[in-house]
Design an enzyme around this catalytic site. Structure first.
Site, mmCIF file in Angstrom:
data_model
loop_
_atom_site.group_PDB
_atom_site.id
_atom_site.type_symbol
_atom_site.label_atom_id
_atom_site.label_comp_id
_atom_site.label_asym_id
_atom_site.label_seq_id
_atom_site.Cartn_x
_atom_site.Cartn_y
_atom_site.Cartn_z
ATOM 1 N N GLU A 1 27.266 -39.446 -37.815
ATOM 2 C CA GLU A 1 25.989 -40.323 -37.231
ATOM 3 C C GLU A 1 26.954 -40.968 -36.209
ATOM 4 O O GLU A 1 26.605 -41.210 -34.988
ATOM 5 C CB GLU A 1 25.381 -41.187 -37.908
ATOM 6 C CG GLU A 1 24.314 -40.416 -38.835
ATOM 7 C CD GLU A 1 23.688 -41.514 -39.582
ATOM 8 O OE1 GLU A 1 22.475 -41.912 -39.467
ATOM 9 O OE2 GLU A 1 24.109 -41.924 -40.826
ATOM 10 N N HIS B 1 14.575 -23.106 -31.456
ATOM 11 C CA HIS B 1 13.455 -24.190 -31.566
ATOM 12 C C HIS B 1 13.724 -24.906 -32.836
ATOM 13 O O HIS B 1 12.547 -25.522 -33.119
ATOM 14 C CB HIS B 1 12.285 -23.633 -31.264
ATOM 15 C CG HIS B 1 12.310 -22.884 -30.060
ATOM 16 N ND1 HIS B 1 11.932 -23.177 -28.750
ATOM 17 C CD2 HIS B 1 12.565 -21.347 -29.780
ATOM 18 C CE1 HIS B 1 12.036 -22.176 -27.951
ATOM 19 N NE2 HIS B 1 12.340 -21.172 -28.615
ATOM 20 N N ASN C 1 52.266 -50.024 -7.476
ATOM 21 C CA ASN C 1 51.378 -49.134 -7.028
ATOM 22 C C ASN C 1 51.639 -47.637 -7.563
ATOM 23 O O ASN C 1 50.816 -46.843 -8.090
ATOM 24 C CB ASN C 1 50.927 -48.995 -5.762
ATOM 25 C CG ASN C 1 50.266 -50.345 -5.292
ATOM 26 O OD1 ASN C 1 49.867 -51.078 -6.049
ATOM 27 N ND2 ASN C 1 50.081 -50.428 -3.805
ATOM 28 N N LYS D 1 20.480 -44.082 -51.761
ATOM 29 C CA LYS D 1 21.011 -43.485 -50.336
ATOM 30 C C LYS D 1 22.247 -43.169 -50.302
ATOM 31 O O LYS D 1 23.190 -43.965 -50.779
ATOM 32 C CB LYS D 1 20.620 -44.510 -49.418
ATOM 33 C CG LYS D 1 19.302 -44.693 -49.173
ATOM 34 C CD LYS D 1 18.655 -43.734 -48.211
ATOM 35 C CE LYS D 1 18.805 -43.772 -46.836
ATOM 36 N NZ LYS D 1 18.380 -42.944 -45.778
ATOM 37 N N SER E 1 23.374 -47.592 -48.855
ATOM 38 C CA SER E 1 22.272 -48.610 -48.427
ATOM 39 C C SER E 1 22.514 -49.842 -48.958
ATOM 40 O O SER E 1 22.692 -49.961 -50.266
ATOM 41 C CB SER E 1 20.944 -47.963 -48.335
ATOM 42 O OG SER E 1 20.167 -48.872 -48.077
HETATM 43 N N1 ARG Z 1 47.772 -54.148 -12.826
HETATM 44 C C1 ARG Z 1 47.514 -53.295 -11.566
HETATM 45 C C2 ARG Z 1 46.661 -52.393 -11.760
HETATM 46 O O1 ARG Z 1 46.352 -51.872 -13.061
HETATM 47 C C3 ARG Z 1 48.936 -52.775 -11.171
HETATM 48 C C4 ARG Z 1 49.082 -52.486 -9.822
HETATM 49 C C5 ARG Z 1 48.866 -53.524 -8.753
HETATM 50 N N2 ARG Z 1 49.258 -53.542 -7.448
HETATM 51 C C6 ARG Z 1 48.837 -54.301 -6.491
HETATM 52 N N3 ARG Z 1 49.026 -53.911 -5.308
HETATM 53 N N4 ARG Z 1 48.226 -55.453 -6.823
HETATM 54 O O2 ARG Z 1 46.312 -51.514 -10.963
#
Ligand code: ARG
Length: 472
Positions: free
Chosen positions: A303, A169, A123, A296, A290
């Site tokens: 674009e 405008h 995490n 063209k 084109s």
């Molecule tokens: N692949 C996960 C993500 O992109 C990584 C973290 C995963 N953490 C967990 N507790 N499953 O968020």
């Protein structure tokens, strides 16, 4: 990477890095459904960089021995080389970039590899990786933005005297200089640059050490890993650290506005290259033809930039919606942050590159611009201002000029083509000197204040813009 040929590791549940409490293998579809390695492998080098800093810090605080750190560092560097050479065996079974690299480390250096994850979690690891990746992209985008702005300002300086119609405008309103118009684009981009730099400050904080959500019981040194990774400081709160994606939303908001600005410039380029306007020439290398109409030459690059604005706006809304109502702390939802963010960053960078290449190559068709500016009574306001200088009240002057314009329309002439006698029917305040203000040159030169379109002001504004760019 294709999901079918991914192999190389783990056939039984215990082979997963988290397989200990599981008694049956993951469903094959669920494995693919929950995997992110197909897209998060592009953060692989950032992941390794984060791991190197983490391992170094762990050795400095005595959680890893120097020898263990040495083995881990060598292993990670060898893996980085493998990834750069395109030889890394990515595996969907190992879910994401983090577990792929960690498993590879252990298969290369043995049991010591299993110690790398001490005191951290995926995490805080993923939050660190995204921030490192985005910071790198921000710096590339900033450089391209600066290249584009330098090109625009130089072009504006060359075109400081070139007269074109200014529009409201989309109707011809008052003459302006082409340089002034280009500097309007530059102002938008200056604000974009400022927004990007502001966003970078919040990207550049280290969540590493927040671990899963609550921090860790090891004696880690978060300031040290922040320093090793070039972050300004560690983030403050572990729960927020693993779940905050504001920085990604802010970046997408920046990208949306940038693309909005580029789309506006694109729209003008598309109009100006049309045979109806014919104000500029866009070199062939930025256009395509084109398959059916041989005559063209299409302005595909502007674009496409205009079109790509839609997907970047979509990414901003995706991320806002992703984060809406998420409870603290990390949720798997957050795995969905990467594809929108990556694509927003890639698109912003590509569009800037296209524009930075194109800007210095734009050729003004000065005669066409001038002729268009001379049409449409664009100096009518100048006639009104002239009358005011002669003592006529502005509302009366407005009325007099309105009558003169209507008289000229009936005779299919411009104001400057009427005779003095004809003009004097509407006001006896009109004298021979009126023809000075009815010229396009006189009109633009008269707007001689900061932010005005007078060539002298455009040149001064170019000087200031260059100073701002040089100070970056
Ligand atoms: N692949 C996960 C993500 O992109 C990584 C973290 C995963 N953490 C967990 N507790 N499953 O968020």
């Amino acid at each position: 990477m294709s999901n079918d040929n991914a192999s190389s590791n783990s056939a039984n549940p215990a082979a997963k890095l988290w397989g200990g409490r599981f008694s049956e293998a993951t469903d094959a579809f669920v494995e693919r459904f929950t995997a992110s390695v197909m897209f998060d492998q592009r953060m692989a080098l950032e992941d390794i960089r984060g791991s190197l800093a983490h391992a170094q810090m762990l050795s400095e605080v005595g959680v890893l021995s120097e020898d263990e750190y040495g083995q881990i560092a060598d292993g990670l560097k060898a893996i980085a080389a493998e990834i750069e050479a395109g030889d890394f065996p990515w595996s969907v079974e190992l879910e994401d970039v983090h577990m792929n690299i960690e498993a590879r480390l252990t298969s290369r250096i043995g049991a010591t590899g299993k110690k790398l994850h001490t005191g951290r979690s995926r995490n805080d690891q993923v939050a660190t990786d995204i921030r490192l990746w985005l910071r790198g992209r921000i710096d590339q985008i900033a450089a391209e933005l600066t290249r584009l702005q330098s090109g625009l300002v130089e072009l504006a300086e060359r075109e400081a005297d070139t007269i074109m119609p200014g529009f409201t405008h989309l109707q011809s309103a008052q003459p302006v200089t082409f340089g002034h118009h280009l500097l309007a684009w530059n102002e938008m981009l200056t604000r974009d640059y400022e927004r990007l730099m502001d966003c970078r400050k919040r990207v550049n904080r280290s969540p590493l050490g927040a671990a899963a959500l609550a921090g860790t019981s090891y004696p880690i040194d978060r300031a040290r890993t922040a320093e090793l990774l070039g972050f300004d400081a560690p983030t403050e709160n572990s729960l927020d650290s693993v779940s905050d994606r504001d920085f990604a939303i802010e970046f997408c908001a920046f990208a949306s506005l940038l693309l909005t600005h580029l789309s506006r410039a694109s729209e003008e380029l598309v109009l100006w290259t049309s045979s109806q306007f014919d104000f500029i020439d866009l070199p062939d290398r930025f256009c395509t033809g084109s398959s059916i109409m041989p005559q063209k030459k299409n302005p595909d690059v502007p674009e496409l930039v205009r079109g790509k604005t839609g997907r970047v706006n979509g990414h901003l809304v995706s991320l806002l919606t992703l984060m809406k109502s998420q409870p603290l702390a990390y949720n798997k939802d957050n795995q969905e942050d990467k594809e929108p963010l990556f694509d927003a960053a890639d698109t912003a960078l590509d569009c800037l590159r296209a524009f930075a290449d194109m800007a210095p190559a734009l050729k003004a068709k000065k005669e066409n611009m001038y002729a268009a500016a001379a049409k449409g009574f664009s100096t009518a306001t100048d006639l009104a201002d002239y009358l005011v200088r002669k003592g006529v009240a502005f509302r009366d002057a407005h009325e007099i000029v309105g009558q003169s314009v209507s008289f000229a329309i009936e005779r299919e002439k411009d104001l400057a083509e009427l005779s003095l006698e004809q003009l004097q029917q509407f006001s006896d305040q009109i004298g021979e000197d009126v023809f000075d203000v009815l010229t396009l040159e006189g009109s633009v030169a008269a707007r001689d204040h900061i932010g005005g379109t007078a060539p002298e002001q455009v040149r001064a504004a170019c000087g200031r813009a260059k100073e701002l760019i040089a100070a970056r």
